[in-house]
Design an enzyme around this catalytic site. Structure first.
Site, PDB file in Angstrom:
ATOM      1  N   LYS A  13     -53.247 -73.765  19.556  1.00  0.00           N
ATOM      2  CA  LYS A  13     -54.356 -72.823  19.327  1.00  0.00           C
ATOM      3  C   LYS A  13     -54.046 -71.435  19.926  1.00  0.00           C
ATOM      4  O   LYS A  13     -54.269 -70.422  19.277  1.00  0.00           O
ATOM      5  CB  LYS A  13     -55.664 -73.339  19.979  1.00  0.00           C
ATOM      6  N   ARG A  88     -66.260 -76.519  23.349  1.00  0.00           N
ATOM      7  CA  ARG A  88     -65.565 -77.781  23.616  1.00  0.00           C
ATOM      8  C   ARG A  88     -66.552 -78.935  23.739  1.00  0.00           C
ATOM      9  O   ARG A  88     -66.130 -80.075  23.924  1.00  0.00           O
ATOM     10  CB  ARG A  88     -64.784 -77.663  24.919  1.00  0.00           C
ATOM     11  N   ARG A 127     -43.968 -77.523  28.763  1.00  0.00           N
ATOM     12  CA  ARG A 127     -44.444 -76.156  28.625  1.00  0.00           C
ATOM     13  C   ARG A 127     -44.259 -75.339  29.911  1.00  0.00           C
ATOM     14  O   ARG A 127     -44.489 -75.835  31.006  1.00  0.00           O
ATOM     15  CB  ARG A 127     -45.936 -76.264  28.287  1.00  0.00           C
ATOM     16  N   ARG A 160     -48.289 -75.198  34.594  1.00  0.00           N
ATOM     17  CA  ARG A 160     -49.702 -75.248  34.960  1.00  0.00           C
ATOM     18  C   ARG A 160     -50.011 -76.596  35.606  1.00  0.00           C
ATOM     19  O   ARG A 160     -49.496 -77.610  35.175  1.00  0.00           O
ATOM     20  CB  ARG A 160     -50.573 -75.073  33.704  1.00  0.00           C
ATOM     21  N   ARG A 171     -56.939 -84.978  30.067  1.00  0.00           N
ATOM     22  CA  ARG A 171     -57.382 -83.917  29.140  1.00  0.00           C
ATOM     23  C   ARG A 171     -57.503 -84.455  27.715  1.00  0.00           C
ATOM     24  O   ARG A 171     -58.411 -84.071  26.979  1.00  0.00           O
ATOM     25  CB  ARG A 171     -56.400 -82.738  29.176  1.00  0.00           C
TER      26      ARG A 171
HETATM   27  P1  AMP Z   1     -57.232 -74.336  28.026  1.00  0.00           P
HETATM   28  O1  AMP Z   1     -56.360 -73.236  28.507  1.00  0.00           O
HETATM   29  O2  AMP Z   1     -58.086 -73.942  26.852  1.00  0.00           O
HETATM   30  O3  AMP Z   1     -56.479 -75.622  27.794  1.00  0.00           O
HETATM   31  O4  AMP Z   1     -58.274 -74.638  29.202  1.00  0.00           O
HETATM   32  C1  AMP Z   1     -57.825 -75.065  30.480  1.00  0.00           C
HETATM   33  C2  AMP Z   1     -58.979 -75.728  31.211  1.00  0.00           C
HETATM   34  O5  AMP Z   1     -60.063 -74.795  31.389  1.00  0.00           O
HETATM   35  C3  AMP Z   1     -59.606 -76.913  30.527  1.00  0.00           C
HETATM   36  O6  AMP Z   1     -58.900 -78.132  30.729  1.00  0.00           O
HETATM   37  C4  AMP Z   1     -60.994 -76.936  31.171  1.00  0.00           C
HETATM   38  O7  AMP Z   1     -60.954 -77.446  32.487  1.00  0.00           O
HETATM   39  C5  AMP Z   1     -61.318 -75.441  31.274  1.00  0.00           C
HETATM   40  N1  AMP Z   1     -61.986 -74.943  30.043  1.00  0.00           N
HETATM   41  C6  AMP Z   1     -61.513 -74.053  29.132  1.00  0.00           C
HETATM   42  N2  AMP Z   1     -62.382 -73.845  28.145  1.00  0.00           N
HETATM   43  C7  AMP Z   1     -63.451 -74.638  28.418  1.00  0.00           C
HETATM   44  C8  AMP Z   1     -64.681 -74.890  27.766  1.00  0.00           C
HETATM   45  N3  AMP Z   1     -65.009 -74.298  26.598  1.00  0.00           N
HETATM   46  N4  AMP Z   1     -65.544 -75.775  28.342  1.00  0.00           N
HETATM   47  C9  AMP Z   1     -65.262 -76.378  29.508  1.00  0.00           C
HETATM   48  N5  AMP Z   1     -64.105 -76.192  30.177  1.00  0.00           N
HETATM   49  C10 AMP Z   1     -63.201 -75.330  29.645  1.00  0.00           C
END
Ligand code: AMP
Length: 213
Positions: A13, A88, A127, A160, A171
């Protein structure tokens, strides 16, 4: 144009959002990036969020909804935006619909990226993320020219915390339980499009462009 990119972690994404941003000249709005920035800055909100993020869990709905509401009214979002990693949960999706309605706006398309779990684990564990600009590399499929260094800005690449194998499993579970039901939510609204997330980034990008143009 207003787009939502749906799909599990590691589906691509973020990479596609950056390419769409260039093509359509609209910003990528990533709640993950906003939260990581808040963590880096040591903000109170970041401290709370970090605990959930490091554990592979979702940050509370009210926090992310608040962040999105503040972000999409900024001047650069006037001509549209690409939501990457939001919504989400069903609650987030409902709040988004409500907020856009209040602004007399709606989403143009929701693109869901399909990739199987084995491939996702392989992508996420390999990654490397740039500490400065957030660009992503992969040890086999997209290695940086100089090991450990970002090709774009020269920043240091790191793994990360949530890209470690034990957290990835969590996740993916959270994605199945909380986020996958959004496909049905948007299918019912009539704007869900499904993109196969395999092939080169350019191949995936052409598929997405054909769906949203
Ligand atoms: P991402 O970079 O989108 O994979 O997000 C990393 C982490 O941020 C996720 O595993 C969640 O802990 C938190 N996070 C990001 N976006 C959301 C969201 N829309 N709702 C809840 N937690 C989020």
């Amino acid at each position: 144009m207003r787009l939502i990119l749906l799909g599990p972690p590691g589906a691509g994404k973020g990479t596609q959002a950056k390419m769409l941003m260039e093509k359509f000249q609209i910003p990528q709005v990533s709640t993950g990036d906003i939260l990581r920035k808040a963590v880096q800055e040591g903000a109170e909100l970041g401290k709370q969020a970090k605990i959930c993020m490091d554990a592979g869990k979702l940050v509370q709905d009210d926090i992310v909804i608040g962040l999105i509401k503040e972000r999409i009214v900024e001047a650069d979002c006037k001509g549209g935006f690409i939501l990457d990693g939001f919504p989400r949960t069903i609650i987030q999706a409902e709040k988004l619909t409500e907020t856009l309605k209040e602004m007399s706006l709606s989403m143009d398309a929701v693109v869901d990226f399909e990739v199987d779990n084995e491939e996702l684990v392989n992508r996420l564990t390999g990654r490397g993320t740039c500490a400065d600009c957030g660009a992503m590399f992969h040890k086999t499929s997209r290695p940086p020219a100089k090991s450990g260094i970002c090709d774009g800005c020269g920043g240091a690449l790191y793994q990360r915390e949530d890209d470690k194998e034990e957290t990835i499993k969590k996740r993916l579970e959270v994605y199945q339980d909380e986020t996958a039901p959004l496909k049905e939510f948007y299918r019912k609204q009539g704007n869900l499009k499904t993109a196969q997330g395999y092939g080169t980034v350019e191949e995936i990008f052409s598929r997405v462009c054909a769906m949203v143009s």
